[in-house]
Design a protein around this motif. Sequence first.
Motif, mmCIF file in Angstrom:
data_model
loop_
_atom_site.group_PDB
_atom_site.id
_atom_site.type_symbol
_atom_site.label_atom_id
_atom_site.label_comp_id
_atom_site.label_asym_id
_atom_site.label_seq_id
_atom_site.Cartn_x
_atom_site.Cartn_y
_atom_site.Cartn_z
ATOM 1 N N ALA A 269 -9.533 8.922 -2.226
ATOM 2 C CA ALA A 269 -9.388 8.358 -3.567
ATOM 3 C C ALA A 269 -8.081 7.592 -3.742
ATOM 4 O O ALA A 269 -7.990 6.697 -4.590
ATOM 5 C CB ALA A 269 -9.483 9.475 -4.610
ATOM 6 N N GLY A 270 -7.054 7.928 -2.954
ATOM 7 C CA GLY A 270 -5.772 7.249 -3.102
ATOM 8 C C GLY A 270 -5.503 6.166 -2.085
ATOM 9 O O GLY A 270 -4.548 5.390 -2.235
ATOM 10 N N ALA A 271 -6.329 6.074 -1.033
ATOM 11 C CA ALA A 271 -6.012 5.197 0.094
ATOM 12 C C ALA A 271 -5.994 3.722 -0.287
ATOM 13 O O ALA A 271 -5.084 2.975 0.098
ATOM 14 C CB ALA A 271 -7.001 5.440 1.232
ATOM 15 N N ILE B 122 7.133 7.880 7.612
ATOM 16 C CA ILE B 122 6.163 8.581 6.774
ATOM 17 C C ILE B 122 4.775 8.435 7.385
ATOM 18 O O ILE B 122 4.270 7.321 7.558
ATOM 19 C CB ILE B 122 6.154 8.008 5.339
ATOM 20 N N GLU B 123 4.160 9.562 7.719
ATOM 21 C CA GLU B 123 2.783 9.565 8.205
ATOM 22 C C GLU B 123 1.846 9.839 7.022
ATOM 23 O O GLU B 123 2.019 10.816 6.308
ATOM 24 C CB GLU B 123 2.583 10.658 9.264
ATOM 25 N N HIS B 124 0.880 8.976 6.810
ATOM 26 C CA HIS B 124 -0.154 9.089 5.769
ATOM 27 C C HIS B 124 0.368 8.556 4.430
ATOM 28 O O HIS B 124 0.288 7.366 4.180
ATOM 29 C CB HIS B 124 -0.679 10.520 5.633
ATOM 30 N N GLY B 125 0.826 9.420 3.539
ATOM 31 C CA GLY B 125 1.386 8.972 2.263
ATOM 32 C C GLY B 125 0.378 8.418 1.281
ATOM 33 O O GLY B 125 0.749 7.677 0.359
ATOM 34 N N PHE B 126 -0.894 8.772 1.413
ATOM 35 C CA PHE B 126 -1.940 8.104 0.642
ATOM 36 C C PHE B 126 -1.940 8.444 -0.846
ATOM 37 O O PHE B 126 -2.619 7.780 -1.629
ATOM 38 C CB PHE B 126 -3.311 8.433 1.240
ATOM 39 N N GLN C 150 -3.261 5.198 8.496
ATOM 40 C CA GLN C 150 -4.520 5.475 9.182
ATOM 41 C C GLN C 150 -5.672 4.957 8.319
ATOM 42 O O GLN C 150 -6.268 5.699 7.537
ATOM 43 C CB GLN C 150 -4.670 6.977 9.454
ATOM 44 N N ALA C 151 -5.981 3.672 8.460
ATOM 45 C CA ALA C 151 -6.926 3.027 7.557
ATOM 46 C C ALA C 151 -8.344 3.546 7.735
ATOM 47 O O ALA C 151 -9.032 3.859 6.753
ATOM 48 C CB ALA C 151 -6.889 1.512 7.766
ATOM 49 N N PHE C 152 -8.815 3.638 8.973
ATOM 50 C CA PHE C 152 -10.201 4.048 9.178
ATOM 51 C C PHE C 152 -10.419 5.489 8.734
ATOM 52 O O PHE C 152 -11.389 5.799 8.041
ATOM 53 C CB PHE C 152 -10.599 3.885 10.647
ATOM 54 N N MET C 153 -9.508 6.378 9.113
ATOM 55 C CA MET C 153 -9.684 7.784 8.762
ATOM 56 C C MET C 153 -9.666 7.973 7.249
ATOM 57 O O MET C 153 -10.538 8.629 6.671
ATOM 58 C CB MET C 153 -8.593 8.631 9.417
ATOM 59 N N SER C 154 -8.672 7.380 6.575
ATOM 60 C CA SER C 154 -8.502 7.640 5.147
ATOM 61 C C SER C 154 -9.540 6.925 4.296
ATOM 62 O O SER C 154 -10.070 7.494 3.336
ATOM 63 C CB SER C 154 -7.102 7.209 4.704
#
Length: 446
Positions: A327-329, A273-277, A297-301
Amino acid sequence: MLERTMLKKTLLAALSALTLLPASALTQDAPTRTLFTNVMVWDGTSDSRTSADVLVEGNMIVGVGSGLSSSGATVVDGGGRTLMPGLIDMHTHIMFPRGLPDHENVWDAAASGAMAHENMSVYVNAGFTTLRDMCGSPSLSRAIAGGALSGPRMYSSGACISSYAAHADWAPQTAVLGQVSNHTRAGNSLVANSPAEYREAARFNFRQGAQFLKIFVGGGVASAYDPLESITIRPEELRAAVEVAEDFGSFVCIHVYHAEHIQMALDQGVRCIEHGFLMDEATMDRMVAEDIVLSAQAFMSYTAFQDPAGIPGFGPEQIAKGLQVNAGADQMFEWAAEKGVHMFAGSDMFTFDLLPSAILNVTQLERWFTPVQALRASTSAAGRWLGLTGPKNPYKAGPIGVIEEGAYADLILVDGDPTQSTEVLVDPDNVDMVMIDGRVHKDEIN
């Protein structure tokens, strides 16, 4: 007759030249040996560093311990520095260094490839020795694996695949039905709209040299036609791509945000799973139970999407979607840390302006994880999944992302202790040596 005489003379001259060569030139050179001494080794998996020597022969690590022979080896005195596995960025867009719009409307494949190679030098300077390219022609991956280009190892998804009006449909809105985008012509994306077309696109990617597949299941932030809530593929279409990947001994990664989309994908056999935030807790629990990996992707999100207006090429719609992801990260990462989901880290960087911040994707994880956990996500955990690409894996001789006997010699020497704080990695000047496949690409010591 004249041609035969000339050919005979040419062959005799070649044989005479061979007799004049030294004996060493007629045999394969012995593998080069490098011995790292006076270093604190973090092996990619342990909780702390240990004092040890590391011996490299050719492109492999052949010894880790004390009292290793330095016979015939170049000795590198680490001066007490940390020797650790090279970093792995598991979600990069090396072919989009100027952002999606420019590479659709301004730059062709030749210019994009040249810029991508420039990107590689930035990565190497920061200590990255392996990249996983998540939309793009596998040609760069093949060129590096074959020795035609110098740079970090690269694993490629090949062209990312989606339906019309989804995240890989980058054609202008003025396009007519059937018109392909510049990204498709460059080998970065493919559009499919039936199970048969998804099978065809998947097989084409593996033919071109992809090691795995990337499929878009839900909407994307940077694209124009797909709200994040939209589901952009039917279950039978996704299953068709998964079956092709399984036929090649590989797997499918999906771009996705929402829980219901992830649940559908897991039902079809997706393992990554890529992202999934924007997932819910029940979905995270299922991922843990079924050993599904999360590419985060912590920095991007969490950081870049706090102010997405600063990202090149983002208009009002992209800004709104970036804020939605942001908002979901935090909640998703809290669940990931609490429940122990298998996770590796990727930057999702795709512009020159953001690329130097790729290392911040590692350091940002310390908000939810320990420094060692953050490092594992960009070394051993990442390398484990790269090894699951099966017969398409171009690097089968050993593992990547660890320091152990029999592993590939992808190593960095760091001035400081990243197991106590990954912040030491933010300044590339603290990365004093970078070795990829047994060859030194950066050396600030000698």
